[in-house]
Scaffold this active site. Structure first.
Site, mmCIF file in Angstrom:
data_model
loop_
_atom_site.group_PDB
_atom_site.id
_atom_site.type_symbol
_atom_site.label_atom_id
_atom_site.label_comp_id
_atom_site.label_asym_id
_atom_site.label_seq_id
_atom_site.Cartn_x
_atom_site.Cartn_y
_atom_site.Cartn_z
ATOM 1 C CE1 TYR A 155 -3.566 2.586 0.642
ATOM 2 C CE2 TYR A 155 -2.338 3.244 2.504
ATOM 3 C CZ TYR A 155 -3.329 3.484 1.689
ATOM 4 O OH TYR A 155 -4.178 4.639 1.797
ATOM 5 C CG ASP A 250 6.028 3.700 0.418
ATOM 6 O OD1 ASP A 250 6.537 4.594 1.393
ATOM 7 O OD2 ASP A 250 4.972 3.616 0.143
ATOM 8 C CE LYS A 282 2.164 4.775 7.822
ATOM 9 N NZ LYS A 282 1.040 4.595 8.540
HETATM 10 N N1 PLP Z 1 3.076 4.380 2.078
HETATM 11 C C1 PLP Z 1 2.953 3.257 2.989
HETATM 12 C C2 PLP Z 1 4.231 2.348 2.957
HETATM 13 C C3 PLP Z 1 2.179 3.425 3.933
HETATM 14 O O1 PLP Z 1 2.101 2.604 4.983
HETATM 15 C C4 PLP Z 1 1.440 4.358 4.071
HETATM 16 C C5 PLP Z 1 0.259 4.576 5.048
HETATM 17 O O2 PLP Z 1 -0.016 4.047 5.862
HETATM 18 C C6 PLP Z 1 1.224 5.404 2.906
HETATM 19 C C7 PLP Z 1 2.296 5.171 2.014
HETATM 20 C C8 PLP Z 1 0.354 6.489 2.897
HETATM 21 O O3 PLP Z 1 0.583 7.393 3.989
HETATM 22 P P1 PLP Z 1 -0.701 8.576 4.359
HETATM 23 O O4 PLP Z 1 -1.560 7.681 5.307
HETATM 24 O O5 PLP Z 1 0.209 9.551 5.285
HETATM 25 O O6 PLP Z 1 -1.300 9.085 3.221
#
Ligand code: PLP
Length: 446
Positions: A155, A250, A282
């Protein structure tokens, strides 16, 4: 459920119970929540409305106290309301909250991120979604290509092109993963099985010269924690390079969390490879909306205002958020990661013991200090194997833990997060709750 102790924050007068607030919330907000997983749909029941939090503990409006294993889905590495973060934020707020001009904390936070990771330059945004969306636009602009490769079960936020499900064959283009995403947004996305080098090779052999980038969670945490097989990330770095595509790692979840240097500190650093682009969020926001993407200077210099690829944000690099993130990262020493790692080992051992005694098949998987528990007999290496986890058993386990004062993620497919504030009392509360909860899971097994 723990009673309020004398050192706990005194809740302001509760205006209503969680039950009543959830009813009010559902009348004015879809599902009563502002992010779907909070709604307890996967486990049933009513989410607790949290009124305050300190250290490792959450206090709800009903007067209950829980050890927090969500940690705001990762950000709260130091625990809630850390005194130094709180003081820095209070001081920052007193100087004004947003100016729309460059500020000192954003330079210092960028320097801190550049010092800890292999990125040479970084651009701040307000959410992980924005970070991955911007990284993909940048990769497309830099390479002049359009196709994006991602993995099933990873995700990256709710970016249209990444809310995609695999097409009918391995190297066929994806279809929208949700209503509202037009087919045209996913027809340039390839979705492959995770930890499968043969599938990646096949996709690059067929479409390699059209691929702008491959994006992967550095260690997936969004299908539960599924660590990359040894050498898998190195292979991704190599094959993208061979085809002139960018490797986007990511680290929104793993960054400054899996280890001091994120997942890259656990594999890339020793193996000698560097992603072209990385995304963060985060922990680097210290509990405020801040995220970032960064990478090689040559690629980052393609961004506006230096280069032609447009990207911007009214609140990007917000001084309060960057102050919170900077203070958090400065306090996140090796000792902090060692403490979280030790607490995680103790909890994992307790989980293993409780499920063994209850006769519940399980897999505990970790990426550095992050881990999760799958209730399945099969080793979990990808989305298909993650999906074998027994969600009914997890729901029973979750509710038994909640009743015993431990707030787990309300979904079987999430990482469990600990913090520097998870001390012996918090860990013992978890350990004490586990045996009965594992028995509840055993009874509910499907
Ligand atoms: N990338 C990863 C690996 C994530 O775990 C998340 C959110 O949990 C995101 C992107 C998206 O981040 P946000 O919820 O701050 O938009």
């Amino acid at each position: 459920m723990g009673a309020l102790g004398e050192n706990d924050p005194v809740p302001s007068q509760p205006t209503a119970t969680s039950e009543a607030l959830f009813a009010r919330a559902r009348a004015v907000t879809p599902g009563g929540v502002n992010s779907p997983v909070r709604a307890f749909n996967a486990v049933g029941g009513t989410p607790r409305f949290v009124e305050s939090a300190r250290g490792a503990w959450l206090s709800d409006v009903d007067g209950n106290r829980y050890v927090d294993l969500i940690c705001s889905w990762g950000p709260m590495l130091l625990g809630h309301a850390h005194p130094e973060v709180e003081a820095a934020v209070r001081a920052a707020v007193s100087r004004g909250t947003s100016y729309g001009t460059p500020t000192v904390p954003e330079v210092e936070l960028a320097e801190e991120i550049v010092a800890r990771t292999p990125v040479e330059e970084v651009r701040f945004v307000s959410s992980g979604t924005e970070a991955t969306m911007s990284a993909i636009r940048l990769a497309r602009g830099f390479t002049g290509r359009d196709v994006v490769v991602k993995f099933a079960g990873c995700y990256h936020g709710h970016v249209d092109a990444l809310l995609a499900s695999a097409g009918s064959g391995l190297a066929t283009f994806a279809v929208p993963g949700t209503p509202g995403v037009p087919a045209s947004s996913t027809e340039l996305t390839l979705v492959l099985p995770y930890n499968d080098p043969a599938a990646v090779t096949a996709a690059f052999e067929e479409h390699g010269m059209r691929i702008a980038c491959l994006i992967t969670e550095a260690a997936p945490g969004n299908m539960g924690v599924v660590p990359p097989a040894p050498g898998f990330n190195a292979f991704l770095a190599e094959i993208t390079k061979r085809y002139g595509a960018l490797f986007v790692s990511d680290e929104v979840m793993t960054g400054f969390r899996a280890s001091r240097e994120g997942q890259w500190g656990l594999d890339g650093k020793a193996e000698g490879w560097v992603p072209d682009l990385m995304t963060f969020g985060k922990v680097m926001g210290g509990g405020f909306p801040a995220a970032a993407f960064g990478g090689r200077a040559e690629v980052m210099q393609t961004l506006s205002p230096v280069g032609p690829v447009y990207q911007a944000g009214t609140l990007s690099g917000n001084p309060i958020a960057t102050t919170a993130g900077l203070t958090t990262l400065r306090l996140a020493t090796d000792e902090v990661y060692a403490h979280i790692g030790e607490a995680a080992e103790t909890v994992k051992a307790g989980v293993r013991d409780a499920f063994d005694k209850a006769g519940v098949a399980h897999q505990i998987q970790a990426a550095g200090t992050m881990f999760s528990v799958f209730l399945t007999e099969r080793p979990v290496t990808d989305f298909a194997s993650a999906s074998t986890t027994d969600v009914a058993a997890y729901a029973a386990f979750f509710h038994a833990m909640l009743a015993a004062g431990v707030y787990l993620p309300p979904s079987a497919y999430e990482a469990w997060f600990l913090s520097a504030a998870h001390d012996d009392e918090a860990v013992q509360t978890i350990l004490d709750a586990l045996p009965d909860a594992a028995m509840a899971a055993a009874e509910a097994q499907s």
